[in-house]
Enzyme design. Structure first.
Site, PDB file in Angstrom:
ATOM      1  N   SER A   8      -0.059  -0.590  -1.251  1.00 34.13           N
ATOM      2  CA  SER A   8      -1.191   0.252  -0.715  1.00 34.13           C
ATOM      3  C   SER A   8      -2.324  -0.242  -1.347  1.00 34.13           C
ATOM      4  O   SER A   8      -2.724  -0.171  -2.662  1.00 34.13           O
ATOM      5  CB  SER A   8      -0.896   1.646  -0.928  1.00 34.13           C
ATOM      6  OG  SER A   8      -2.304   2.262  -0.684  1.00 34.13           O
ATOM      7  N   HIS A  31       0.200  -2.511   2.808  1.00 34.54           N
ATOM      8  CA  HIS A  31      -0.138  -0.881   3.214  1.00 34.54           C
ATOM      9  C   HIS A  31      -1.746  -0.646   3.510  1.00 34.54           C
ATOM     10  O   HIS A  31      -2.379  -0.567   2.403  1.00 34.54           O
ATOM     11  CB  HIS A  31       0.540   0.000   2.434  1.00 34.54           C
ATOM     12  CG  HIS A  31       0.709   1.479   3.153  1.00 34.54           C
ATOM     13  ND1 HIS A  31       1.431   1.867   4.082  1.00 34.54           N
ATOM     14  CD2 HIS A  31      -0.241   2.317   2.951  1.00 34.54           C
ATOM     15  CE1 HIS A  31       1.366   3.075   4.409  1.00 34.54           C
ATOM     16  NE2 HIS A  31       0.407   3.387   3.484  1.00 34.54           N
ATOM     17  N   ASP A  33      -4.567   2.159   4.365  1.00 33.85           N
ATOM     18  CA  ASP A  33      -4.657   3.467   4.422  1.00 33.85           C
ATOM     19  C   ASP A  33      -6.068   3.710   5.205  1.00 33.85           C
ATOM     20  O   ASP A  33      -7.069   3.531   4.611  1.00 33.85           O
ATOM     21  CB  ASP A  33      -4.641   4.367   3.047  1.00 33.85           C
ATOM     22  CG  ASP A  33      -3.064   4.111   2.676  1.00 33.85           C
ATOM     23  OD1 ASP A  33      -2.368   4.773   3.590  1.00 33.85           O
ATOM     24  OD2 ASP A  33      -2.872   3.987   1.408  1.00 33.85           O
ATOM     25  N   MET A  35      -8.491   6.535   6.694  1.00 37.06           N
ATOM     26  CA  MET A  35      -8.619   8.120   6.506  1.00 37.06           C
ATOM     27  C   MET A  35     -10.083   8.625   7.079  1.00 37.06           C
ATOM     28  O   MET A  35     -11.074   7.447   6.527  1.00 37.06           O
ATOM     29  CB  MET A  35      -8.782   8.453   5.138  1.00 37.06           C
ATOM     30  CG  MET A  35      -7.289   7.864   4.222  1.00 37.06           C
ATOM     31  SD  MET A  35      -7.290   8.757   2.534  1.00 37.06           S
ATOM     32  CE  MET A  35      -5.812   8.114   2.126  1.00 37.06           C
ATOM     33  N   HIS A  64      -1.774   2.430   8.284  1.00 38.19           N
ATOM     34  CA  HIS A  64      -1.400   3.935   8.006  1.00 38.19           C
ATOM     35  C   HIS A  64      -2.442   4.707   8.508  1.00 38.19           C
ATOM     36  O   HIS A  64      -3.536   4.881   7.470  1.00 38.19           O
ATOM     37  CB  HIS A  64      -0.555   4.304   6.720  1.00 38.19           C
ATOM     38  CG  HIS A  64      -0.363   5.515   6.427  1.00 38.19           C
ATOM     39  ND1 HIS A  64      -0.379   6.088   5.191  1.00 38.19           N
ATOM     40  CD2 HIS A  64      -0.320   6.775   7.296  1.00 38.19           C
ATOM     41  CE1 HIS A  64      -0.017   7.656   5.296  1.00 38.19           C
ATOM     42  NE2 HIS A  64       0.115   7.747   6.832  1.00 38.19           N
ATOM     43  N   MET A  66      -4.631   8.031   9.042  1.00 42.49           N
ATOM     44  CA  MET A  66      -4.726   9.285   8.750  1.00 42.49           C
ATOM     45  C   MET A  66      -5.827   9.750   9.358  1.00 42.49           C
ATOM     46  O   MET A  66      -7.093   9.836   8.794  1.00 42.49           O
ATOM     47  CB  MET A  66      -4.595   9.532   7.237  1.00 42.49           C
ATOM     48  CG  MET A  66      -3.019   9.387   6.424  1.00 42.49           C
ATOM     49  SD  MET A  66      -3.197   9.086   4.885  1.00 42.49           S
ATOM     50  CE  MET A  66      -3.650   7.215   4.830  1.00 42.49           C
ATOM     51  N   MET A 135       6.402  11.010   4.426  1.00 46.36           N
ATOM     52  CA  MET A 135       5.384  10.855   3.426  1.00 46.36           C
ATOM     53  C   MET A 135       6.065  11.759   2.090  1.00 46.36           C
ATOM     54  O   MET A 135       6.737  12.859   2.477  1.00 46.36           O
ATOM     55  CB  MET A 135       4.234  11.780   3.769  1.00 46.36           C
ATOM     56  CG  MET A 135       3.365  11.103   4.888  1.00 46.36           C
ATOM     57  SD  MET A 135       2.584   9.528   4.322  1.00 46.36           S
ATOM     58  CE  MET A 135       1.728   9.972   2.670  1.00 46.36           C
ATOM     59  N   ASP A 173       6.159   6.859   1.281  1.00 46.36           N
ATOM     60  CA  ASP A 173       4.880   6.573   0.934  1.00 46.36           C
ATOM     61  C   ASP A 173       4.385   7.676   0.071  1.00 46.36           C
ATOM     62  O   ASP A 173       4.416   8.985   0.491  1.00 46.36           O
ATOM     63  CB  ASP A 173       3.982   6.482   2.302  1.00 46.36           C
ATOM     64  CG  ASP A 173       2.405   6.119   1.732  1.00 46.36           C
ATOM     65  OD1 ASP A 173       1.928   5.828   0.536  1.00 46.36           O
ATOM     66  OD2 ASP A 173       1.688   6.109   2.640  1.00 46.36           O
TER      67      ASP A 173
HETATM   68  C1  DX5 Z   1      -1.710   8.462   0.424  1.00 47.80           C
HETATM   69  C2  DX5 Z   1      -1.508   7.272   0.964  1.00 47.80           C
HETATM   70  C3  DX5 Z   1      -0.627   6.243   0.217  1.00 47.80           C
HETATM   71  C4  DX5 Z   1      -1.267   5.865  -1.224  1.00 47.80           C
HETATM   72  C5  DX5 Z   1       0.020   6.000  -2.159  1.00 47.80           C
HETATM   73  O1  DX5 Z   1      -2.227   9.382   1.121  1.00 47.80           O
HETATM   74  O2  DX5 Z   1      -0.926   7.248   2.210  1.00 47.80           O
HETATM   75  O3  DX5 Z   1      -0.391   4.929   0.511  1.00 47.80           O
HETATM   76  O4  DX5 Z   1      -2.367   4.805  -1.251  1.00 47.80           O
HETATM   77  O5  DX5 Z   1      -0.488   5.638  -3.508  1.00 47.80           O
HETATM   78  P1  DX5 Z   1       0.691   6.045  -4.639  1.00 47.80           P
HETATM   79  O6  DX5 Z   1       1.512   4.856  -4.590  1.00 47.80           O
HETATM   80  O7  DX5 Z   1      -0.255   5.647  -5.658  1.00 47.80           O
HETATM   81  O8  DX5 Z   1       1.139   7.174  -4.851  1.00 47.80           O
HETATM   82 ZN    ZN Z   2      -0.164   5.588   3.264  1.00 45.09          ZN
END
Ligand code: DX5
Ligand code: ZN
Length: 221
Positions: A8, A31, A33, A35, A64, A66, A135, A173
Site C-alpha cells: 500500500s 495497492h 488507497d 480516501m 481501493h 474508500m 478489511m 488489508d
Molecule cells: C487502511 C488502508 C490500508 C493501509 C494498510 O484504510 O486501506 O491499505 O494502507 O496499512 P498497514 O499495512 O500499515 O496496516
Molecule cells: Zn487499502
C-alpha cells in the site's frame, strides 16, 4: 493457488511516488488507497493522481476506493485502465450493478467489507465479483493492529469461493506483517496488502519476507 503481494502506497513517500513504485516492483501489484474524508476520516488522492500512477507504474494498480457513493464514483477509476477497482459494499446502493460497470471498463471488480460488516450480501452474488476484500482494520489509516476477529468471515468467504469454483481472489488489508500473514493465509487470503510492513524497511526485502511466510502458510493450509 497463487499468493499475491500488494504493497500500500499509503505508507510511501507521497512526494516521490514514481520512485516509490520502482522500489516495490518485485510485488505483484500496488495497492492505491483513495480516501474522500467522508467515507473515512482521512483524505489521500483521487482520479488525476491515479491516472499518473497508472501511466508510470511498472506493476498493475489495485485501487481501493474508500469513497461514498461508490455507484457513481467507481467506474471512472476502471476507465483509467487499472487492474482492479475495489469499492465498499457499505457505500454502494447497487453493488452488483457497480461491479458490472467496473468489469465493462476492463478492470477486475472487487468489493470490500469493513470489519463489522456482514459478508452475506457479497456471498449471495459471488459471480458478480472478481475479488473480495476483507478489511482487517477499520479503514482510514495505515499502521493499525490486525483484527483477528475478522478471520471467521474470511474463512466463510474462502469456503464459498471454493464451493463455487469461480476464480475470485480474497484480499486482506490492514495490519498484515510477518506475524499475521500465517493467520490470514490459513483462513483463506491469497492477496496480501501491506503498507507499514513494506515501507518500514527495505521494500524488496520486506516483500520477499512476506511472500515466503505466505507460501509456507499456504503449503500447510
Ligand atoms: C487502511 C488502508 C490500508 C493501509 C494498510 O484504510 O486501506 O491499505 O494502507 O496499512 P498497514 O499495512 O500499515 O496496516
Ligand atoms: Zn487499502
Amino acid at each position: 493457488m497463487t499468493i499475491r503481494i500488494s504493497p500500500s502506497i499509503l505508507s510511501a513517500d507521497f512526494a516521490n511516488l514514481e520512485q516509490e513504485l520502482h522500489r516495490i516492483d518485485s510485488a505483484d501489484m500496488v495497492h492505491v488507497d483513495v480516501m474522500d474524508n467522508h467515507f473515512v476520516p482521512n483524505l489521500t488522492l483521487g482520479l488525476p493522481v491515479v491516472e499518473r500512477l497508472q501511466a508510470v507504474s511498472p506493476i498493475p494498480l489495485d485501487v481501493h476506493l474508500m469513497l461514498t457513493d461508490a455507484d457513481r464514483n467507481a467506474p471512472a477509476y476502471a476507465e483509467l485502465g487499472v487492474s482492479s477497482v475495489t469499492f465498499h459494499v457499505e457505500a454502494a446502493a447497487d453493488p452488483v450493478a457497480t461491479a458490472a460497470a467496473i468489469r465493462s471498463n476492463g478492470a477486475r471488480a472487487a468489493v470490500a467489507v469493513k470489519p463489522a460488516t456482514a459478508i452475506d450480501l457479497v456471498l449471495e452474488h459471488l459471480d458478480a465479483f472478481d475479488m473480495i476484500l476483507v478489511m482487517t482494520v477499520e479503514p482510514g489509516f495505515g499502521g493499525q493492529a490486525f483484527m483477528a476477529n475478522t478471520m471467521p468471515k474470511l474463512a466463510r468467504a474462502r469456503e464459498a469461493v471454493r464451493a463455487s469454483g469461480l476464480d475470485i481472489w480474497l484480499e486482506v488489508d490492514g495490519g498484515i506483517a510477518l506475524d499475521t500473514v500465517e493467520t490470514a493465509v490459513t483462513n483463506g487470503a491469497d492477496v496480501l496488502v501491506a503498507g507499514s510492513a513494506v515501507f518500514g524497511g527495505d521494500p524488496a526485502e520486506r516483500i520477499a519476507g512476506l511472500r515466503s511466510a505466505a507460501q509456507r502458510a499456504l503449503d500447510g493450509r
